[in-house]
Motif scaffolding. Structure first.
Motif, short mmCIF file in Angstrom:
data_model
loop_
_atom_site.label_atom_id
_atom_site.label_comp_id
_atom_site.label_asym_id
_atom_site.label_seq_id
_atom_site.Cartn_x
_atom_site.Cartn_y
_atom_site.Cartn_z
N THR A 162 45.82 -58.86 128.78
CA THR A 162 45.29 -58.66 127.44
C THR A 162 46.38 -58.62 126.39
OG1 THR A 162 45.24 -56.27 127.91
CG2 THR A 162 43.18 -57.50 128.18
N GLY A 163 47.64 -58.72 126.82
CA GLY A 163 48.73 -58.80 125.86
C GLY A 163 49.00 -60.21 125.39
N ALA A 164 48.45 -61.20 126.10
CA ALA A 164 48.63 -62.59 125.70
C ALA A 164 47.76 -62.89 124.49
CB ALA A 164 48.27 -63.52 126.85
N MET A 165 48.31 -63.62 123.55
CA MET A 165 47.61 -63.91 122.31
C MET A 165 46.97 -65.29 122.35
SD MET A 165 48.03 -61.21 120.36
CE MET A 165 47.86 -60.24 121.87
N GLY A 166 45.88 -65.44 121.63
CA GLY A 166 45.27 -66.75 121.47
C GLY A 166 43.91 -66.84 122.12
N ALA A 167 43.11 -67.79 121.64
CA ALA A 167 41.75 -67.97 122.15
C ALA A 167 41.74 -68.37 123.61
CB ALA A 167 41.03 -69.01 121.30
N ASP A 168 42.72 -69.19 124.03
CA ASP A 168 42.76 -69.63 125.42
C ASP A 168 43.00 -68.46 126.36
OD1 ASP A 168 42.34 -72.22 124.63
OD2 ASP A 168 44.44 -72.84 124.81
N ALA A 169 43.90 -67.55 125.96
CA ALA A 169 44.18 -66.37 126.80
C ALA A 169 42.96 -65.48 126.87
CB ALA A 169 45.37 -65.61 126.24
N ASP A 170 42.27 -65.28 125.75
CA ASP A 170 41.06 -64.45 125.74
C ASP A 170 39.99 -65.05 126.64
OD1 ASP A 170 42.24 -62.70 123.96
OD2 ASP A 170 41.29 -63.60 122.18
N ALA A 171 39.83 -66.37 126.55
CA ALA A 171 38.80 -67.04 127.35
C ALA A 171 39.11 -66.93 128.84
CB ALA A 171 38.69 -68.51 126.94
N LEU A 172 40.39 -67.05 129.21
CA LEU A 172 40.75 -66.93 130.62
C LEU A 172 40.53 -65.50 131.11
CD1 LEU A 172 41.82 -68.07 133.23
CD2 LEU A 172 44.16 -67.72 132.38
N ASN A 173 40.89 -64.51 130.31
CA ASN A 173 40.63 -63.12 130.69
C ASN A 173 39.14 -62.88 130.91
OD1 ASN A 173 43.31 -62.16 130.67
ND2 ASN A 173 43.24 -61.80 128.47
N ASP A 174 38.31 -63.43 130.00
CA ASP A 174 36.87 -63.29 130.17
C ASP A 174 36.40 -63.94 131.47
OD1 ASP A 174 36.56 -61.91 127.78
OD2 ASP A 174 36.07 -63.72 126.62
N ARG A 175 36.95 -65.08 131.76
CA ARG A 175 36.54 -65.82 132.96
C ARG A 175 36.95 -65.07 134.23
NH1 ARG A 175 34.52 -71.01 133.27
NH2 ARG A 175 34.98 -72.24 135.13
N ILE A 176 38.13 -64.45 134.21
CA ILE A 176 38.58 -63.66 135.36
C ILE A 176 37.60 -62.52 135.62
CG2 ILE A 176 40.37 -62.11 136.23
CD1 ILE A 176 42.38 -63.79 134.54
N VAL A 177 37.24 -61.80 134.56
CA VAL A 177 36.31 -60.69 134.72
C VAL A 177 34.94 -61.19 135.18
CG1 VAL A 177 35.09 -58.83 133.51
CG2 VAL A 177 37.51 -59.26 133.03
N HIS A 178 34.49 -62.30 134.63
CA HIS A 178 33.20 -62.87 135.02
C HIS A 178 33.19 -63.19 136.51
CE1 HIS A 178 30.26 -66.10 135.70
NE2 HIS A 178 29.54 -65.52 134.76
N ALA A 179 34.23 -63.87 136.99
CA ALA A 179 34.27 -64.25 138.41
C ALA A 179 34.40 -63.03 139.31
CB ALA A 179 35.45 -65.20 138.65
N ALA A 180 35.22 -62.05 138.90
CA ALA A 180 35.39 -60.84 139.70
C ALA A 180 34.10 -60.03 139.73
CB ALA A 180 36.53 -60.00 139.12
N LEU A 181 33.42 -59.94 138.59
CA LEU A 181 32.17 -59.19 138.53
C LEU A 181 31.09 -59.88 139.35
CD1 LEU A 181 30.43 -56.91 137.44
CD2 LEU A 181 30.03 -58.29 135.38
N GLN A 182 31.04 -61.19 139.29
CA GLN A 182 30.05 -61.93 140.06
C GLN A 182 30.24 -61.67 141.56
OE1 GLN A 182 30.08 -66.24 139.67
NE2 GLN A 182 27.86 -66.30 139.88
#
Length: 325
Positions: A162-182
């Motif tokens: 979450t220290g990485a800046m930018g839309a791409d970093a945010d989107a990847l963080n969201d995707r990691i959580v989505h896959a882990a939660l799934q």
């Protein structure tokens, strides 16, 4: 959060029933997903016979593949007897990782499952060249199974930056959580969120010869901001306070220590691609993290990753999933 529909299992070419098959079967049993049990193989000696006799090569290849098909059919019957839906396929050719990727694109699985072997003397997992290729290129979430892990995950850690800046970093963080939660939901496992803050290294890079007090103040300020970003991200994903882990220190060491302390079964990490010398590599931070973990690893790619790779893989655009996938 939808359940898995298709799980692709990469079977052992040595025709052994490995933990990856068992793990995928347990997940399929829990979710009702269809298993695609695939064996990818190639025998250079058989292929070389073709330069002498195409007929002899064809006979040898047919026998080679038939043996593997019969073994897969036996495995499928055992799994079907347990109430699972199973498809099998034996695929010949090389490079093996491209054949696997072709199958991933063809069936668009929710999860790809593969064994990874542990070296007891080194007390860590050893990734093969094929493992690294798949970590670089597989567009679907890739679960690398440690034989000593629990049959079904009980604790899943989503490692985000979450220290990485930018839309791409945010989107990847969201995707990691989505896959882990799934994955966690399929197994009734708990989901934890972790971020490693290596603030001293960051501050030192900015001013390696600076005043000690100023460096300390800069460190505390940066740490506070990073913690705020992490807390905001966790709140957005509904992660409870007791399952948040803001770690201090280099990510590989901090995440490996957390995984061991928390008795984690799976750590989900994101990888990005960087181009250089006409090849794609796993990001250096992710690579160091992967080398330190000693549990199952779930490798997640950014949205649209396969489209970014298509020019390198020679995959026809019409075979690719929608651009947002």
């Amino acid at each position: 959060m939808s359940q898995y529909q298709r799980i692709l299992v990469i079977a052992d070419p040595a025709m052994r029933r490995t933990p990856a098959i068992e793990r995928a079967a347990r997940l399929a049993k829990a979710t009702g997903a269809e298993l695609h049990l695939c064996l990818f193989d190639y025998h250079a000696t058989i292929a070389a016979v073709g330069s002498v006799s195409e007929e002899v090569m064809a006979l040898a290849k047919t026998g080679f593949l038939r043996e593997r098909e019969e073994w897969l059919d036996d495995q499928a019957r055992l799994l079907a007897d347990d109430g699972l839906r199973v498809q099998t396929d034996v695929i010949w050719g090389r490079p093996i990782h491209e054949k696997i990727l072709g199958k991933v694109i063809e069936i668009a699985p929710d999860l790809v499952v593969k064994d990874v072997h542990r070296e007891p003397a080194l007390k860590r997992l050893l990734y093969t060249p094929l493992d690294w290729q798949l970590m670089r290129l597989c567009p679907a979430p890739l679960l690398l199974v440690n034989a000593q892990a629990h049959p079904l995950p009980r604790r899943v850690i989503a490692a985000v930056d979450t220290g990485a800046m930018g839309a791409d970093a945010d989107a990847l963080n969201d995707r990691i959580v989505h896959a882990a939660l799934q994955l966690a939901l399929q197994c009734d496992a708990s989901l934890h969120l972790a971020h490693a803050f290596d603030g001293l290294a960051t501050v030192a890079m900015v001013d390696p010869h600076g005043d000690g007090q100023l460096i300390g103040e800069a460190y505390e300020t940066l740490r506070r901001l990073r913690r705020e970003h992490f807390d905001t991200f966790a709140a957005r994903h509904g992660v409870a306070e007791e399952r948040k882990h803001f770690l201090d220190g280099p990510a590989p060491d901090a995440l490996a220590d957390l995984a061991q302390f928390a008795d984690a079964d799976v750590v989900a990490v994101g990888t990005v691609y960087r181009e250089g010398l006409e090849r794609l590599v796993v990001g250096s931070s992710a690579e160091r993290i992967l080398q330190r973990l000693n549990c199952d690893v779930l490798v997640v790619k950014p949205v649209g990753f396969v489209h970014a790779l298509s020019k390198h893989l020679g995959v026809p655009e019409e075979l690719l999933p929608p651009a947002g996938a």
